[in-house]
Design an enzyme around this catalytic site. Structure first.
Site, PDB file in Angstrom:
ATOM      1  N   ARG A  28      57.512  52.415  55.306  1.00 19.12           N
ATOM      2  CA  ARG A  28      58.731  51.853  55.683  1.00 19.12           C
ATOM      3  C   ARG A  28      58.311  50.238  55.050  1.00 19.12           C
ATOM      4  O   ARG A  28      58.609  49.272  55.587  1.00 19.12           O
ATOM      5  CB  ARG A  28      58.874  51.982  56.847  1.00 19.12           C
ATOM      6  CG  ARG A  28      58.596  52.837  57.481  1.00 19.12           C
ATOM      7  CD  ARG A  28      59.979  54.168  57.207  1.00 19.12           C
ATOM      8  NE  ARG A  28      61.037  53.554  58.095  1.00 19.12           N
ATOM      9  CZ  ARG A  28      61.191  53.801  59.131  1.00 19.12           C
ATOM     10  NH1 ARG A  28      60.652  54.999  59.862  1.00 19.12           N
ATOM     11  NH2 ARG A  28      62.690  53.041  60.305  1.00 19.12           N
ATOM     12  N   ARG A  32      63.247  45.713  58.752  1.00 21.92           N
ATOM     13  CA  ARG A  32      62.719  44.425  59.104  1.00 21.92           C
ATOM     14  C   ARG A  32      62.020  43.578  58.817  1.00 21.92           C
ATOM     15  O   ARG A  32      62.375  42.620  59.727  1.00 21.92           O
ATOM     16  CB  ARG A  32      63.051  44.874  61.022  1.00 21.92           C
ATOM     17  CG  ARG A  32      64.775  45.847  61.154  1.00 21.92           C
ATOM     18  CD  ARG A  32      64.512  46.110  62.449  1.00 21.92           C
ATOM     19  NE  ARG A  32      64.028  47.317  62.525  1.00 21.92           N
ATOM     20  CZ  ARG A  32      63.327  48.162  63.387  1.00 21.92           C
ATOM     21  NH1 ARG A  32      63.815  48.254  64.706  1.00 21.92           N
ATOM     22  NH2 ARG A  32      63.148  49.502  63.331  1.00 21.92           N
ATOM     23  N   ARG A  41      70.814  43.626  55.918  1.00 27.08           N
ATOM     24  CA  ARG A  41      71.391  44.487  56.800  1.00 27.08           C
ATOM     25  C   ARG A  41      72.251  44.077  57.834  1.00 27.08           C
ATOM     26  O   ARG A  41      73.312  44.162  58.056  1.00 27.08           O
ATOM     27  CB  ARG A  41      70.329  44.762  57.834  1.00 27.08           C
ATOM     28  CG  ARG A  41      69.355  45.367  59.198  1.00 27.08           C
ATOM     29  CD  ARG A  41      69.925  46.592  58.746  1.00 27.08           C
ATOM     30  NE  ARG A  41      69.895  47.720  60.086  1.00 27.08           N
ATOM     31  CZ  ARG A  41      71.399  47.582  60.231  1.00 27.08           C
ATOM     32  NH1 ARG A  41      72.324  47.099  60.306  1.00 27.08           N
ATOM     33  NH2 ARG A  41      71.450  48.195  61.500  1.00 27.08           N
ATOM     34  N   ASP A  78      66.822  57.888  55.040  1.00 30.22           N
ATOM     35  CA  ASP A  78      66.248  57.812  55.793  1.00 30.22           C
ATOM     36  C   ASP A  78      66.522  59.267  56.079  1.00 30.22           C
ATOM     37  O   ASP A  78      67.216  59.604  55.769  1.00 30.22           O
ATOM     38  CB  ASP A  78      67.577  57.676  57.302  1.00 30.22           C
ATOM     39  CG  ASP A  78      66.825  58.138  57.957  1.00 30.22           C
ATOM     40  OD1 ASP A  78      65.448  56.320  58.776  1.00 30.22           O
ATOM     41  OD2 ASP A  78      66.273  58.497  59.321  1.00 30.22           O
ATOM     42  N   TYR A 154      64.522  65.777  65.570  1.00 30.56           N
ATOM     43  CA  TYR A 154      65.155  64.831  66.060  1.00 30.56           C
ATOM     44  C   TYR A 154      67.044  65.725  66.249  1.00 30.56           C
ATOM     45  O   TYR A 154      67.430  65.297  67.565  1.00 30.56           O
ATOM     46  CB  TYR A 154      65.305  64.285  64.894  1.00 30.56           C
ATOM     47  CG  TYR A 154      64.180  62.890  64.974  1.00 30.56           C
ATOM     48  CD1 TYR A 154      64.302  62.200  65.983  1.00 30.56           C
ATOM     49  CD2 TYR A 154      63.834  62.937  64.011  1.00 30.56           C
ATOM     50  CE1 TYR A 154      63.633  60.615  65.838  1.00 30.56           C
ATOM     51  CE2 TYR A 154      61.529  62.219  63.944  1.00 30.56           C
ATOM     52  CZ  TYR A 154      61.910  61.005  65.185  1.00 30.56           C
ATOM     53  OH  TYR A 154      61.236  60.531  65.103  1.00 30.56           O
TER      54      TYR A 154
HETATM   55  O1  CP3 Z   1      61.066  51.017  52.812  1.00 34.02           O
HETATM   56  C1  CP3 Z   1      61.177  52.116  53.350  1.00 34.02           C
HETATM   57  O2  CP3 Z   1      59.877  53.152  53.732  1.00 34.02           O
HETATM   58  C2  CP3 Z   1      62.763  52.631  54.295  1.00 34.02           C
HETATM   59  C3  CP3 Z   1      63.241  53.705  53.694  1.00 34.02           C
HETATM   60  C4  CP3 Z   1      63.069  54.627  54.788  1.00 34.02           C
HETATM   61  C5  CP3 Z   1      63.585  54.618  56.058  1.00 34.02           C
HETATM   62  N1  CP3 Z   1      62.948  55.215  56.992  1.00 34.02           N
HETATM   63  C6  CP3 Z   1      64.933  53.443  56.173  1.00 34.02           C
HETATM   64  C7  CP3 Z   1      64.830  53.222  57.409  1.00 34.02           C
HETATM   65  C8  CP3 Z   1      62.325  55.613  55.400  1.00 34.02           C
HETATM   66  C9  CP3 Z   1      61.038  56.425  54.446  1.00 34.02           C
HETATM   67  C10 CP3 Z   1      62.371  56.054  56.100  1.00 34.02           C
HETATM   68  C11 CP3 Z   1      61.725  57.717  57.410  1.00 34.02           C
HETATM   69  C12 CP3 Z   1      61.807  58.039  58.177  1.00 34.02           C
HETATM   70  N2  CP3 Z   1      62.757  58.534  59.554  1.00 34.02           N
HETATM   71  C13 CP3 Z   1      60.891  58.512  59.153  1.00 34.02           C
HETATM   72  C14 CP3 Z   1      59.555  59.781  58.872  1.00 34.02           C
HETATM   73  C15 CP3 Z   1      58.260  58.199  58.920  1.00 34.02           C
HETATM   74  C16 CP3 Z   1      58.658  56.898  59.947  1.00 34.02           C
HETATM   75  O3  CP3 Z   1      58.370  56.149  60.303  1.00 34.02           O
HETATM   76  O4  CP3 Z   1      57.980  58.246  61.064  1.00 34.02           O
HETATM   77  C17 CP3 Z   1      61.445  58.865  60.548  1.00 34.02           C
HETATM   78  C18 CP3 Z   1      60.910  59.430  61.391  1.00 34.02           C
HETATM   79  C19 CP3 Z   1      62.858  58.555  60.920  1.00 34.02           C
HETATM   80  C20 CP3 Z   1      63.787  58.350  61.353  1.00 34.02           C
HETATM   81  C21 CP3 Z   1      64.968  56.960  62.184  1.00 34.02           C
HETATM   82  N3  CP3 Z   1      64.683  55.595  60.946  1.00 34.02           N
HETATM   83  C22 CP3 Z   1      63.661  56.148  63.057  1.00 34.02           C
HETATM   84  C23 CP3 Z   1      62.898  56.832  64.552  1.00 34.02           C
HETATM   85  C24 CP3 Z   1      64.845  55.022  62.982  1.00 34.02           C
HETATM   86  C25 CP3 Z   1      64.396  54.062  64.417  1.00 34.02           C
HETATM   87  C26 CP3 Z   1      63.401  53.504  64.866  1.00 34.02           C
HETATM   88  C27 CP3 Z   1      62.836  52.864  63.531  1.00 34.02           C
HETATM   89  O5  CP3 Z   1      61.714  53.083  62.919  1.00 34.02           O
HETATM   90  O6  CP3 Z   1      63.797  51.466  63.833  1.00 34.02           O
HETATM   91  C28 CP3 Z   1      65.155  54.892  62.398  1.00 34.02           C
HETATM   92  C29 CP3 Z   1      66.262  53.590  61.203  1.00 34.02           C
HETATM   93  C30 CP3 Z   1      65.211  53.421  60.471  1.00 34.02           C
HETATM   94  N4  CP3 Z   1      65.408  53.451  58.927  1.00 34.02           N
HETATM   95  C31 CP3 Z   1      65.099  51.714  59.832  1.00 34.02           C
HETATM   96  C32 CP3 Z   1      65.017  51.516  58.184  1.00 34.02           C
HETATM   97  C33 CP3 Z   1      64.763  50.942  57.792  1.00 34.02           C
HETATM   98  C34 CP3 Z   1      65.033  50.066  60.639  1.00 34.02           C
HETATM   99  C35 CP3 Z   1      66.796  50.445  61.314  1.00 34.02           C
HETATM  100  C36 CP3 Z   1      66.806  48.977  61.234  1.00 34.02           C
HETATM  101  O7  CP3 Z   1      67.129  48.141  59.887  1.00 34.02           O
HETATM  102  O8  CP3 Z   1      68.253  48.519  61.401  1.00 34.02           O
END
Ligand code: CP3
Length: 346
Positions: A28, A32, A41, A78, A154
């Site tokens: 990740r 943020r 964003r 994602d 999910y």
């Molecule tokens: O640098 C990176 O890794 C960015 C790419 C990336 C995102 N999501 C973008 C994102 C990756 C590799 C993921 C994987 C992901 N997404 C997982 C597996 C890894 C982990 O962290 O367990 C999971 C379970 C998700 C599902 C998901 N996406 C959730 C539960 C959430 C909300 C909670 C959170 O972590 O913010 C997201 C949103 C999300 N996906 C964000 C990002 C950068 C944050 C939201 C935002 O920028 O407003």
């Protein structure tokens, strides 16, 4: 030298070759905690909009490379684009995490399409091409998907829950429907990874974030077996495809995963004990991990101590330095810099 022959340290580790200084990236890492990510964003409505806008998705993929010089860039996308491409509604509401329409009835599972709509995902492959053009030649480019089990959790619950009880319950009470959901996700995820590899990523990671909530037999059935099929499908289309498996929280099931799933490297979460990681896991496969995201958040001597323990245990073999799960949004940039200096000895 052409771009293809330049030495990519992380890719080398996936071939089983130890590097004198371990390659490092953070799960990740585009997110943020970075002010430049926040700035991009703010210009789009939602995370999904960002995933489907190639110019911006490429920009945020590259941001952590420019700032920190990490050894890997991870595609900005994602794991929940898969349910979206299967026609399910997926939303990211500010501060609440993802919201999907719950899929907790066998009739809903039966109505799923057999395949993902690749047209929906086309912008993501476009992002891969854009990043590829701009990425330094020694940086490994990673694509990814969620583990079928994790994506299913999910889809069934419609949201994150503390222990993914809705999906576990559905799997026990409606095993045929749940099995069909997993089958659809295996195929969809394989197609998604194959297209990422065709567009130019060097390797892919399977994030099975919720592997750790499964009972031991269920782990075999819903984590190991589907991941085996996913890996086999990808390699049928892309022989020699490099794959990192990350079954977070697998605990005492981890060894079975390593023995039975033919991934090239194993991502270790922060709870994995380091002597066990070296003796039992790294002896069998290159490893990646496993700094506690909260040690990085804390910084100072606790961070240095944690890094030193990991390096002492694992840097003698094929190893990729990383966190044991994603970086926390309130992590100070200075702590990431402290970490890089410590790992690279600069
Ligand atoms: O640098 C990176 O890794 C960015 C790419 C990336 C995102 N999501 C973008 C994102 C990756 C590799 C993921 C994987 C992901 N997404 C997982 C597996 C890894 C982990 O962290 O367990 C999971 C379970 C998700 C599902 C998901 N996406 C959730 C539960 C959430 C909300 C909670 C959170 O972590 O913010 C997201 C949103 C999300 N996906 C964000 C990002 C950068 C944050 C939201 C935002 O920028 O407003």
């Amino acid at each position: 030298m052409t771009a293809e022959t330049v030495h990519k340290p992380l890719r080398q580790v996936l071939d089983g070759r130890r590097q004198a200084i371990p390659p490092v990236w953070l799960m990740r890492q585009a997110g943020r905690y970075l002010p430049e990510y926040q700035a991009v964003r703010r210009t789009v409505g939602s995370v999904l909009d960002l995933c489907f806008t190639p110019k911006l998705a490429a920009e945020v993929t590259l941001q952590p490379i420019r700032r920190f010089g990490f050894d890997a860039a991870i595609l900005f996308s994602d794991i929940l684009v898969i349910p979206h491409a299967l026609g399910r509604s997926v939303r990211f509401n500010k501060g609440e995490g993802p919201q999907l329409e719950p899929l907790n009835d066998p009739r809903l599972v039966a109505s799923l399409p057999g395949e993902i709509d690749q047209a929906v995902l086309a912008p993501i492959y476009n992002t891969v091409e854009l990043v590829k053009l701009a990425l330094p030649a020694d940086v490994t480019f990673l694509g990814f998907c969620g583990g079928p089990w994790t994506v299913a959790t999910y889809m069934v619950a419609g949201q994150s829950t503390p222990d993914q009880a809705p999906a576990r319950l559905f799997a026990y009470s409606q095993p045929d429907a749940f099995s069909r959901l997993i089958d659809v996700l295996v195929e969809a995820s394989a197609d998604y990874l194959i297209r990422q590899l065709a567009a130019g990523v060097d390797a892919v990671q399977i994030f099975d974030t919720w592997a750790g909530v499964l009972a031991a037999d269920e782990f075999e059935r819903w984590c190991i077996a589907p991941t085996q099929r996913l890996v086999a499908s990808v390699r049928r289309a892309v022989p020699g495809a490099k794959i990192i498996g990350f079954p977070r929280g697998a605990g005492s099931n981890l060894l079975r995963y390593v023995e039975q799933v033919a991934v090239d490297a194993i991502g270790l979460d922060w709870t994995v004990q380091l002597d066990f990681a070296r003796e039992e896991i790294q002896r069998r496969r290159p490893v990646q991990g496993n700094l506690d995201p909260l040690a990085l958040r804390a910084g100072g001597p606790a961070l240095d101590r944690s890094i030193d323990a990991i390096m002492t245990a694992l840097a003698g073999g094929p190893f990729i330095f990383n966190l044991g799960h994603g970086i926390l949004p309130d992590t100070p940039i200075a702590h990431v810099e402290q970490m890089l200096k410590r790992v690279r000895g600069g």
